[in-house]
Scaffold this active site. Structure first.
Site, short mmCIF file in Angstrom:
data_model
loop_
_atom_site.label_atom_id
_atom_site.label_comp_id
_atom_site.label_asym_id
_atom_site.label_seq_id
_atom_site.Cartn_x
_atom_site.Cartn_y
_atom_site.Cartn_z
N TYR A 163 32.36 30.23 36.62
CA TYR A 163 32.70 29.95 37.05
C TYR A 163 33.72 29.37 36.25
O TYR A 163 35.19 29.39 36.38
CB TYR A 163 32.09 28.26 37.39
CG TYR A 163 33.50 27.27 37.85
CD1 TYR A 163 33.72 27.44 39.16
CD2 TYR A 163 34.35 25.59 36.82
CE1 TYR A 163 34.93 26.34 40.22
CE2 TYR A 163 34.96 25.32 37.75
CZ TYR A 163 35.39 25.51 38.83
OH TYR A 163 36.57 24.13 39.60
N1 NAD Z 1 36.27 19.23 42.76
C1 NAD Z 1 36.44 19.17 41.64
O1 NAD Z 1 35.69 18.79 40.78
C2 NAD Z 1 37.10 20.78 40.80
C3 NAD Z 1 37.92 20.68 39.51
C4 NAD Z 1 38.43 21.40 39.08
C5 NAD Z 1 38.86 22.29 40.13
N2 NAD Z 1 38.83 22.84 40.79
C6 NAD Z 1 38.99 23.70 41.94
O2 NAD Z 1 39.37 22.82 43.13
C7 NAD Z 1 39.27 24.00 44.60
C8 NAD Z 1 39.57 23.11 44.80
O3 NAD Z 1 38.40 22.82 45.55
P1 NAD Z 1 37.13 21.32 46.25
O4 NAD Z 1 37.31 20.10 45.14
O5 NAD Z 1 38.81 20.61 47.62
O6 NAD Z 1 36.02 22.76 46.65
P2 NAD Z 1 35.91 22.15 48.76
O7 NAD Z 1 34.47 22.79 48.30
O8 NAD Z 1 36.20 21.08 48.98
O9 NAD Z 1 37.21 22.85 48.77
C9 NAD Z 1 36.91 24.39 48.67
C10 NAD Z 1 36.90 24.98 50.16
O10 NAD Z 1 37.22 26.57 49.66
C11 NAD Z 1 37.37 27.01 50.91
N3 NAD Z 1 36.05 28.64 50.31
C12 NAD Z 1 35.14 28.64 49.56
N4 NAD Z 1 34.43 29.98 49.51
C13 NAD Z 1 36.30 30.58 50.49
C14 NAD Z 1 36.15 31.83 50.87
N5 NAD Z 1 35.17 32.99 50.50
N6 NAD Z 1 37.52 31.95 51.91
C15 NAD Z 1 38.07 30.48 52.24
N7 NAD Z 1 37.55 29.22 51.78
C16 NAD Z 1 36.46 30.04 51.22
C17 NAD Z 1 35.69 26.50 51.03
O11 NAD Z 1 34.97 25.89 52.27
C18 NAD Z 1 36.23 24.76 50.80
O12 NAD Z 1 36.12 24.10 52.17
C19 NAD Z 1 38.63 24.61 44.27
O13 NAD Z 1 39.10 25.90 43.54
C20 NAD Z 1 37.54 24.37 42.16
O14 NAD Z 1 37.67 24.84 41.60
C21 NAD Z 1 38.07 21.52 41.82
#
Ligand code: NAD
Length: 229
Positions: free
Chosen positions: A136
């Site tokens: 990641y």
């Molecule tokens: N939640 C955290 O703590 C956090 C922190 C830093 C960065 N992020 C980043 O923010 C972004 C959103 O994360 P989030 O917290 O909303 O997570 P989340 O899991 O709630 O949302 C991510 C979405 O991406 C979708 N997804 C996964 N693989 C996919 C694919 N191959 N094709 C299409 N859709 C796909 C999932 O179904 C999900 O709905 C991500 O890139 C994550 O890495 C999250």
């Protein structure tokens, strides 16, 4: 916030978490939004690792003025020596290839239009390298570099490309995370709490707007004071 009239925003990962909060924020400003996700609940089902499907969706939409690429996975949470090759590759396929494929599909139209906004999702993990999250962390560092590169490449086109780097956010992504990992993250955060998805969406909404003019290829912090650069 101010947006050009009639624009269309594509929000990947829009079924939940930060993507859904961003879609709601943009819609509240009158922006037309299409959400795309592998999971149910989005306007369109899309696997962001499928190049043909990505190109076909962008082709069908006809125009995409704003791309918020929020689809991502946290990948395996184990020491590097215990990772399977496929787990590593899957994390990169979703987080890095997905970012590349979405950007490649929307950039030509934005450049032709002379206006566009791309927001990618990096992470504090890209800057710090979270222990037991090597895939990641490395994948999000790649997203940072892609964003910086593309931002410079498009700097004179009217298309601005920026990343947001949150620390832990209360979203479904963290639902299955080891409580010890979450506790560590919270302890490292001077504000002593996780972000709400709406707080990240607020920053993304601004990065998609006309209020931003002289920033591109940048990484915006949303870490409750944790990031030191
Ligand atoms: N939640 C955290 O703590 C956090 C922190 C830093 C960065 N992020 C980043 O923010 C972004 C959103 O994360 P989030 O917290 O909303 O997570 P989340 O899991 O709630 O949302 C991510 C979405 O991406 C979708 N997804 C996964 N693989 C996919 C694919 N191959 N094709 C299409 N859709 C796909 C999932 O179904 C999900 O709905 C991500 O890139 C994550 O890495 C999250």
């Amino acid at each position: 916030m101010r947006y050009p009239d009639g624009i269309l925003a594509l929000v990947t990962g829009g079924a939940g978490g930060i993507g859904a909060a961003t879609a709601a924020r943009l819609r509240a400003e009158g922006v037309r939004v299409v959400t795309a996700d592998l999971a149910p609940g989005a306007d369109v089902r899309l696997d962001v690792t499928d190049a043909e499907a990505v190109d076909a969706l962008v082709g069908r939409l006809g125009r995409v003025d704003v791309l918020v690429h929020s689809a991502g996975i946290v990948g395996p949470a184990r020491p590097l020596a215990e990772l399977g090759t496929e787990e590593w590759r899957t994390t990169f396929r979703v987080n890095v290839d997905g970012t590349f494929l979405l950007c490649r599909a929307v950039v030509p139209g934005m450049v032709r239009a002379g206006w566009g906004r791309i927001v990618t999702l990096a992470s504090i993990a890209a800057k710090e390298g979270n222990p037991a999250q090597s895939a990641y962390s490395a994948s999000k560092a790649a997203v940072v570099a892609l964003t910086k590169s593309l931002g410079k490449e498009l700097a004179t086109t009217g298309v601005l490309v920026n990343a947001v780097a949150p620390a832990a956010v209360s979203t479904p992504m963290n639902a299955g995370t080891d409580p010890a990992v979450l506790a560590r993250s919270q302890a490292l955060t001077p504000m002593g709490r996780f972000a709400r998805a709406e707080e990240i969406a607020e920053l993304i909404g601004w990065l998609c707007s006309e209020h931003i003019g002289f920033s591109t290829g940048a990484v915006y912090d949303a870490s409750g004071g944790r990031a030191t650069y």
